[in-house]
Design a protein around this motif. Structure first.
Motif, PDB file in Angstrom:
ATOM      1  N   GLU A  45     -28.409  20.226  47.908  1.00  0.00           N
ATOM      2  CA  GLU A  45     -27.876  20.671  46.602  1.00  0.00           C
ATOM      3  C   GLU A  45     -28.878  21.276  45.673  1.00  0.00           C
ATOM      4  O   GLU A  45     -30.137  20.529  45.716  1.00  0.00           O
ATOM      5  CB  GLU A  45     -27.433  19.210  45.967  1.00  0.00           C
ATOM      6  CG  GLU A  45     -26.259  18.847  46.548  1.00  0.00           C
ATOM      7  CD  GLU A  45     -25.620  17.443  46.142  1.00  0.00           C
ATOM      8  OE1 GLU A  45     -26.338  17.057  45.270  1.00  0.00           O
ATOM      9  OE2 GLU A  45     -24.445  16.998  46.470  1.00  0.00           O
ATOM     10  N   VAL A  46     -28.668  22.014  44.800  1.00  0.00           N
ATOM     11  CA  VAL A  46     -29.340  22.778  43.895  1.00  0.00           C
ATOM     12  C   VAL A  46     -28.942  22.762  42.427  1.00  0.00           C
ATOM     13  O   VAL A  46     -27.677  23.154  42.303  1.00  0.00           O
ATOM     14  CB  VAL A  46     -29.940  24.098  44.440  1.00  0.00           C
ATOM     15  CG1 VAL A  46     -30.817  24.961  43.279  1.00  0.00           C
ATOM     16  CG2 VAL A  46     -30.404  24.073  45.557  1.00  0.00           C
ATOM     17  N   GLY A  47     -29.629  22.388  41.373  1.00  0.00           N
ATOM     18  CA  GLY A  47     -29.053  22.573  40.161  1.00  0.00           C
ATOM     19  C   GLY A  47     -29.478  21.428  39.192  1.00  0.00           C
ATOM     20  O   GLY A  47     -30.468  20.358  39.809  1.00  0.00           O
ATOM     21  N   ASP A  48     -29.536  21.639  37.944  1.00  0.00           N
ATOM     22  CA  ASP A  48     -30.218  20.620  36.913  1.00  0.00           C
ATOM     23  C   ASP A  48     -29.239  19.293  36.873  1.00  0.00           C
ATOM     24  O   ASP A  48     -28.268  19.340  37.002  1.00  0.00           O
ATOM     25  CB  ASP A  48     -30.186  21.320  35.684  1.00  0.00           C
ATOM     26  CG  ASP A  48     -31.396  22.292  35.541  1.00  0.00           C
ATOM     27  OD1 ASP A  48     -32.373  22.235  36.517  1.00  0.00           O
ATOM     28  OD2 ASP A  48     -31.659  23.117  34.444  1.00  0.00           O
ATOM     29  N   ASP A  71     -33.441  18.371  34.430  1.00  0.00           N
ATOM     30  CA  ASP A  71     -34.717  18.386  35.539  1.00  0.00           C
ATOM     31  C   ASP A  71     -34.045  18.998  36.735  1.00  0.00           C
ATOM     32  O   ASP A  71     -32.958  18.500  37.250  1.00  0.00           O
ATOM     33  CB  ASP A  71     -34.971  16.982  35.866  1.00  0.00           C
ATOM     34  CG  ASP A  71     -36.126  16.809  36.839  1.00  0.00           C
ATOM     35  OD1 ASP A  71     -36.407  17.740  37.240  1.00  0.00           O
ATOM     36  OD2 ASP A  71     -36.607  15.541  36.710  1.00  0.00           O
ATOM     37  N   GLY A  72     -34.770  19.796  37.378  1.00  0.00           N
ATOM     38  CA  GLY A  72     -34.078  20.514  38.636  1.00  0.00           C
ATOM     39  C   GLY A  72     -34.438  19.612  39.682  1.00  0.00           C
ATOM     40  O   GLY A  72     -33.862  19.654  40.995  1.00  0.00           O
ATOM     41  N   PHE A 115     -34.663  30.256  41.667  1.00  0.00           N
ATOM     42  CA  PHE A 115     -35.321  29.324  40.979  1.00  0.00           C
ATOM     43  C   PHE A 115     -36.916  29.063  41.681  1.00  0.00           C
ATOM     44  O   PHE A 115     -37.081  29.961  42.530  1.00  0.00           O
ATOM     45  CB  PHE A 115     -34.834  27.738  41.311  1.00  0.00           C
ATOM     46  CG  PHE A 115     -34.712  27.233  42.648  1.00  0.00           C
ATOM     47  CD1 PHE A 115     -35.672  26.704  43.139  1.00  0.00           C
ATOM     48  CD2 PHE A 115     -33.809  27.692  43.439  1.00  0.00           C
ATOM     49  CE1 PHE A 115     -35.654  26.290  44.769  1.00  0.00           C
ATOM     50  CE2 PHE A 115     -33.579  27.367  44.768  1.00  0.00           C
ATOM     51  CZ  PHE A 115     -34.614  26.634  45.625  1.00  0.00           C
ATOM     52  N   ASN A 116     -37.698  28.581  40.704  1.00  0.00           N
ATOM     53  CA  ASN A 116     -39.134  28.648  41.115  1.00  0.00           C
ATOM     54  C   ASN A 116     -39.516  26.996  40.936  1.00  0.00           C
ATOM     55  O   ASN A 116     -38.918  26.262  40.220  1.00  0.00           O
ATOM     56  CB  ASN A 116     -39.985  29.292  40.454  1.00  0.00           C
ATOM     57  CG  ASN A 116     -40.055  28.915  38.726  1.00  0.00           C
ATOM     58  OD1 ASN A 116     -40.821  28.137  38.446  1.00  0.00           O
ATOM     59  ND2 ASN A 116     -39.409  30.108  37.961  1.00  0.00           N
ATOM     60  N   GLY A 117     -40.728  26.574  41.683  1.00  0.00           N
ATOM     61  CA  GLY A 117     -41.122  25.413  41.719  1.00  0.00           C
ATOM     62  C   GLY A 117     -42.421  25.259  42.478  1.00  0.00           C
ATOM     63  O   GLY A 117     -43.062  26.354  42.813  1.00  0.00           O
ATOM     64  N   VAL A 118     -42.762  23.925  42.860  1.00  0.00           N
ATOM     65  CA  VAL A 118     -43.930  23.797  43.528  1.00  0.00           C
ATOM     66  C   VAL A 118     -43.541  23.018  44.912  1.00  0.00           C
ATOM     67  O   VAL A 118     -42.375  22.441  45.028  1.00  0.00           O
ATOM     68  CB  VAL A 118     -45.181  22.965  42.747  1.00  0.00           C
ATOM     69  CG1 VAL A 118     -45.811  23.943  41.889  1.00  0.00           C
ATOM     70  CG2 VAL A 118     -44.490  21.809  42.294  1.00  0.00           C
ATOM     71  N   ASN A 142     -38.949  23.497  39.152  1.00  0.00           N
ATOM     72  CA  ASN A 142     -39.415  23.552  37.747  1.00  0.00           C
ATOM     73  C   ASN A 142     -38.675  24.777  36.589  1.00  0.00           C
ATOM     74  O   ASN A 142     -39.223  24.897  35.538  1.00  0.00           O
ATOM     75  CB  ASN A 142     -40.996  24.093  37.506  1.00  0.00           C
ATOM     76  CG  ASN A 142     -41.896  23.170  38.230  1.00  0.00           C
ATOM     77  OD1 ASN A 142     -41.500  21.621  38.196  1.00  0.00           O
ATOM     78  ND2 ASN A 142     -42.801  23.399  38.914  1.00  0.00           N
ATOM     79  N   SER A 143     -37.795  25.271  36.988  1.00  0.00           N
ATOM     80  CA  SER A 143     -36.868  26.094  36.447  1.00  0.00           C
ATOM     81  C   SER A 143     -35.459  26.114  36.552  1.00  0.00           C
ATOM     82  O   SER A 143     -35.053  25.124  37.458  1.00  0.00           O
ATOM     83  CB  SER A 143     -37.202  27.537  36.791  1.00  0.00           C
ATOM     84  OG  SER A 143     -36.517  27.837  37.914  1.00  0.00           O
TER      85      SER A 143
END
Length: 148
Positions: A45-48, A71-72, A115-118, A142-143
């Motif tokens: 699942e993806v989303g805030d 928060d993603g 989306f982006n992140g680490v 993070n986005s």
């Protein structure tokens, strides 16, 4: 009654790029060069999620809710180990480095989710007599997700 959708998630693909986009819009994400990650077993699942801010009010017996920071969160990306896969190599080289990565999902209906992140960690998947060698990458988002 007909099925709810005409698309199977079987056609989805997961892509990764080094760095964050110059702008977090469609043009910024599409200006980047992506590498497909092979062997993806499932897409999480993806989303805030928005933080719950709640407070009880004396004399009313109710809790009032409002929503705060979004928060993603973390997602886990399970993959089959694929020797020579450029996308997996890029993920392996960047886990635990705090380097920004950008991702996009090619969705089965033709849309994209960016989306982006680490990349925080990589773990070897559980091994059983019924399994194929795999890895699980943990991504801290993070986005906001950009759906186009």
């Amino acid at each position: 009654m007909p099925c709810a959708a005409n698309f199977s998630d079987n056609d989805e693909k997961f892509w990764v790029s080094l760095g964050a986009p110059a702008t977090e819009d469609q043009a910024g994400y599409e200006a980047m060069t992506y590498t497909m990650v092979g062997g993806v077993r499932s897409r999480p699942e993806v989303g805030d999620n928005a933080a719950d801010i709640s407070e009880s009010v004396l004399g009313e017996g109710r809790v009032c809710h409002r929503f705060g920071a979004k928060d993603g969160g973390f997602i886990e990306l399970p993959v089959q180990v694929r020797a020579g896969d450029a996308g997996q190599a890029l993920l392996l080289a960047n886990h635990g480095t705090n380097a920004n990565l950008s991702f996009y999902l090619q969705l089965a209906d033709g849309h994209k989710a960016y989306f982006n992140g680490v990349l925080g960690s990589m773990r070897r998947s559980e091994a059983t007599t019924e399994s194929i060698m795999g890895m699980v990458f943990q991504i801290a988002i993070n986005s906001p997700e950009l759906y186009v």
